[in-house]
Write a protein that holds these residues in place. Structure first.
Motif, PDB file in Angstrom:
ATOM      1  N   GLN A  82       0.837  -1.207   0.000  1.00  0.00           N
ATOM      2  CA  GLN A  82       0.000   0.000   0.000  1.00  0.00           C
ATOM      3  C   GLN A  82       0.865   1.247   0.000  1.00  0.00           C
ATOM      4  OE1 GLN A  82      -3.304   0.482   2.742  1.00  0.00           O
ATOM      5  NE2 GLN A  82      -2.743  -1.510   3.549  1.00  0.00           N
TER       6      GLN A  82
ATOM      7  N   ASN B   6       8.697  -4.307   5.469  1.00  0.00           N
ATOM      8  CA  ASN B   6       8.199  -4.504   4.092  1.00  0.00           C
ATOM      9  C   ASN B   6       9.291  -5.121   3.225  1.00  0.00           C
ATOM     10  OD1 ASN B   6       6.653  -1.292   4.374  1.00  0.00           O
ATOM     11  ND2 ASN B   6       5.591  -3.238   4.480  1.00  0.00           N
TER      12      ASN B   6
ATOM     13  N   TYR C 105     -11.827  -5.095   2.699  1.00  0.00           N
ATOM     14  CA  TYR C 105     -10.431  -5.114   2.256  1.00  0.00           C
ATOM     15  C   TYR C 105      -9.935  -6.508   1.801  1.00  0.00           C
ATOM     16  CZ  TYR C 105      -5.467  -3.973   3.096  1.00  0.00           C
ATOM     17  OH  TYR C 105      -4.130  -3.782   2.983  1.00  0.00           O
TER      18      TYR C 105
ATOM     19  N   ASP D   1      -7.503  -9.093  -6.323  1.00  0.00           N
ATOM     20  CA  ASP D   1      -6.153  -8.820  -6.852  1.00  0.00           C
ATOM     21  C   ASP D   1      -5.466 -10.122  -7.262  1.00  0.00           C
ATOM     22  OD1 ASP D   1      -6.525  -6.202  -5.982  1.00  0.00           O
ATOM     23  OD2 ASP D   1      -5.198  -6.375  -4.244  1.00  0.00           O
TER      24      ASP D   1
ATOM     25  N   GLY E 162       4.443 -11.062   4.109  1.00  0.00           N
ATOM     26  CA  GLY E 162       4.810 -11.223   5.508  1.00  0.00           C
ATOM     27  C   GLY E 162       3.712 -11.999   6.242  1.00  0.00           C
TER      28      GLY E 162
ATOM     29  N   ASP F 282       1.712 -11.280   8.595  1.00  0.00           N
ATOM     30  CA  ASP F 282       0.445 -10.607   8.921  1.00  0.00           C
ATOM     31  C   ASP F 282      -0.616 -10.790   7.837  1.00  0.00           C
ATOM     32  OD1 ASP F 282       2.123  -8.969   7.280  1.00  0.00           O
ATOM     33  OD2 ASP F 282       0.809  -7.271   7.664  1.00  0.00           O
TER      34      ASP F 282
ATOM     35  N   ILE G  47       8.926  -8.647  11.290  1.00  0.00           N
ATOM     36  CA  ILE G  47       9.888  -7.792  11.991  1.00  0.00           C
ATOM     37  C   ILE G  47       9.108  -6.978  13.025  1.00  0.00           C
ATOM     38  CG2 ILE G  47      11.536  -5.864  11.703  1.00  0.00           C
ATOM     39  CD1 ILE G  47      12.551  -8.556  10.546  1.00  0.00           C
TER      40      ILE G  47
ATOM     41  N   MET H 189       6.340  -4.358  13.559  1.00  0.00           N
ATOM     42  CA  MET H 189       6.762  -3.031  13.097  1.00  0.00           C
ATOM     43  C   MET H 189       5.796  -2.594  12.003  1.00  0.00           C
ATOM     44  SD  MET H 189      10.368  -1.928  11.331  1.00  0.00           S
ATOM     45  CE  MET H 189      11.416  -2.115  12.757  1.00  0.00           C
TER      46      MET H 189
HETATM   47  P1  TYM Z   1       1.307  -3.753   3.421  1.00  0.00           P
HETATM   48  O1  TYM Z   1       1.458  -2.568   2.531  1.00  0.00           O
HETATM   49  O2  TYM Z   1       0.837  -3.536   4.824  1.00  0.00           O
HETATM   50  O3  TYM Z   1       2.667  -4.535   3.519  1.00  0.00           O
HETATM   51  C1  TYM Z   1       3.341  -4.953   2.353  1.00  0.00           C
HETATM   52  C2  TYM Z   1       4.056  -6.253   2.619  1.00  0.00           C
HETATM   53  O4  TYM Z   1       5.009  -6.110   3.686  1.00  0.00           O
HETATM   54  C3  TYM Z   1       4.781  -7.123   4.664  1.00  0.00           C
HETATM   55  N1  TYM Z   1       5.083  -6.563   5.991  1.00  0.00           N
HETATM   56  C4  TYM Z   1       5.960  -7.084   6.850  1.00  0.00           C
HETATM   57  N2  TYM Z   1       6.742  -8.168   6.763  1.00  0.00           N
HETATM   58  C5  TYM Z   1       7.554  -8.420   7.830  1.00  0.00           C
HETATM   59  N3  TYM Z   1       7.596  -7.662   8.951  1.00  0.00           N
HETATM   60  C6  TYM Z   1       6.818  -6.571   9.082  1.00  0.00           C
HETATM   61  N4  TYM Z   1       6.873  -5.824  10.169  1.00  0.00           N
HETATM   62  C7  TYM Z   1       5.950  -6.237   7.982  1.00  0.00           C
HETATM   63  N5  TYM Z   1       5.070  -5.227   7.751  1.00  0.00           N
HETATM   64  C8  TYM Z   1       4.535  -5.451   6.538  1.00  0.00           C
HETATM   65  C9  TYM Z   1       3.303  -7.465   4.533  1.00  0.00           C
HETATM   66  O5  TYM Z   1       3.028  -8.744   5.060  1.00  0.00           O
HETATM   67  C10 TYM Z   1       3.105  -7.375   3.034  1.00  0.00           C
HETATM   68  O6  TYM Z   1       3.494  -8.577   2.413  1.00  0.00           O
HETATM   69  N6  TYM Z   1      -2.915  -5.881   2.073  1.00  0.00           N
HETATM   70  C11 TYM Z   1      -1.533  -5.752   1.722  1.00  0.00           C
HETATM   71  C12 TYM Z   1      -1.317  -5.264   0.278  1.00  0.00           C
HETATM   72  C13 TYM Z   1      -2.010  -6.092  -0.735  1.00  0.00           C
HETATM   73  C14 TYM Z   1      -1.660  -7.406  -1.128  1.00  0.00           C
HETATM   74  C15 TYM Z   1      -2.593  -7.757  -2.138  1.00  0.00           C
HETATM   75  C16 TYM Z   1      -0.639  -8.287  -0.741  1.00  0.00           C
HETATM   76  C17 TYM Z   1      -3.083  -5.694  -1.455  1.00  0.00           C
HETATM   77  N7  TYM Z   1      -3.438  -6.707  -2.316  1.00  0.00           N
HETATM   78  C18 TYM Z   1      -2.561  -9.021  -2.737  1.00  0.00           C
HETATM   79  C19 TYM Z   1      -0.599  -9.537  -1.352  1.00  0.00           C
HETATM   80  C20 TYM Z   1      -1.531  -9.874  -2.331  1.00  0.00           C
HETATM   81  C21 TYM Z   1      -0.906  -4.776   2.666  1.00  0.00           C
HETATM   82  O7  TYM Z   1      -1.539  -3.941   3.248  1.00  0.00           O
HETATM   83  O8  TYM Z   1       0.420  -4.859   2.709  1.00  0.00           O
END
Ligand code: TYM
Length: 341
Positions: free
Chosen positions: A10, A20, A128, A135, A147, A149, A186, A196
């Motif tokens: 995002q 990320n 969402y 997607d 990740g 989450d 993380i 995080m």
């Molecule tokens: P978003 O933007 O929150 O995060 C993007 C990606 O980063 C990973 N991530 C992490 N991995 C490890 N440690 C962390 N602290 C951490 N924070 C974030 C997330 O798991 C993610 O892979 N809904 C999704 C975006 C999305 C999406 C999709 C993903 C929209 N459509 C289709 C996969 C498939 C999101 O908000 O990611």
């Protein structure tokens, strides 16, 4: 045919974080050679969290420039902005008629947001995971690198895809999540028992990919460790979350394994571990930022990538939409028209 990989991030008013990068981007890059990769900038998702603002396109270009500076190759890979491929929203509606209220209500991320919300929560936050499902299924995806989450959302995607296939035949490929053993969650620097997050209001909890050396150093020096005496460095995420998080950062960025690090740091102080994490992250971020600032200046180049990416993505999306319209019994006249443009 190569397996299809789909993932997204995002755009928001914040830059991407080291979470990320280690949880997702690092794997996206690795997968580019042997798969057909589709990497999206999920701006339609972003408006469920942030108020629409004139800067959303600019934030999307920031994310694209970060993708590129981390190693995404726009020739090998389709990189595009979600709102440019109209089929995502169209498909979202169709799928919402095949998802159940109860299953969406059980989504952990939704429940957490609902608990924290000080204002009425919008339906976009609730819906969402259906947009995420759209997607992924739109591109007949095999693998979704994410990740930890996001795991529950992929489980829901699989459930909806299976439900649809059971009704109409083999319409969708059933995707599998790809979540690495280390680096997929993380933790926050000052509260190492929570993830995080780029939207954390306390910026000292989060390492951003565009943090300066001074900010990186200050944040990591203040990281919460523990009060074990004598201090011992070993990996134990439940009882030693702060130290485990530092080990995880060092292992993932330095491409070493945690057992080796435990031996290296056996008789060392926590300060030594922090120093090494600062040094390795500084190396990574400096190289990345040099590329980022040069790429981000060239908006013509970035917009061209986005334009080409959306055309390539749309060609694929339309194939699935046509298939869906057919099985659902809709006329395909309109989708055939959009096919020509
Ligand atoms: P978003 O933007 O929150 O995060 C993007 C990606 O980063 C990973 N991530 C992490 N991995 C490890 N440690 C962390 N602290 C951490 N924070 C974030 C997330 O798991 C993610 O892979 N809904 C999704 C975006 C999305 C999406 C999709 C993903 C929209 N459509 C289709 C996969 C498939 C999101 O908000 O990611």
């Amino acid at each position: 045919m190569k397996p299809v990989v789909y993932s997204a991030m995002q755009p928001s008013n914040e830059d991407l974080t080291i979470g990320n990068y280690l949880g997702a981007l690092l794997h996206w890059i690795r997968m580019q050679d042997n798969n057909e990769c589709v990497y999206c900038i999920a701006d339609m998702h972003a408006i469920s969290n942030i108020k629409t603002n004139k800067a959303i396109h600019s934030s999307s270009l920031d994310i694209l420039a970060l993708y590129l500076s981390c190693g995404i190759d726009p020739i090998k890979t389709i990189a595009f902005i979600q709102s440019h491929v109209l089929e995502h929203c169209q498909f979202n509606w169709l799928l919402s008629c095949y998802a159940y209220f109860g299953e969406l209500k059980r989504m952990t991320q939704f429940k957490e947001k609902q608990l924290k919300a000080k204002e009425p929560i919008n339906i976009g936050i609730f819906n969402y995971p259906i947009l995420m499902t759209a997607d992924i299924l739109l591109y007949q995806t095999n693998i979704v690198p994410i990740g930890k989450d996001q795991k529950q959302h992929i489980e829901l995607t699989k459930a909806i895809a299976n439900r649809f296939n059971n009704m109409y035949g083999e319409i969708f490929t059933i995707p599998q999540p790809c979540i690495s053993e280390h680096g997929s969650c993380i933790m926050s620097l000052l509260q190492p028992n929570i993830k995080m997050s780029k939207s954390d209001i306390n910026k000292r909890n989060t390492i951003y990919l565009l943090d300066s050396f001074y900010s990186l150093e200050a944040k990591l020096n203040k990281t919460i460790t523990d009060s074990d005496r004598p201090p011992i460095i070993y990996y134990e995420p439940i009882f030693k979350p702060g130290i485990s998080n530092l080990l995880e950062l060092l292992a993932c960025v330095g491409k070493t394994n945690i057992a080796q690090l435990e031996i290296m740091f056996e008789f060392k102080a926590y300060g030594c571990l922090k120093k090494d994490v600062i040094s390795i992250l500084n190396k990574l971020l400096t190289a990345l930022q040099t590329k980022y600032f040069s790429i981000r200046k060239d908006e013509g180049y970035l917009n061209k990538i986005i334009y080409d990416g959306s055309i390539r993505a749309r060609k694929k999306a339309i194939i699935t939409m046509n298939k869906l319209y057919k099985v659902l019994g809709f006329s395909r006249i309109l989708t055939n028209i959009s096919n020509k443009h």
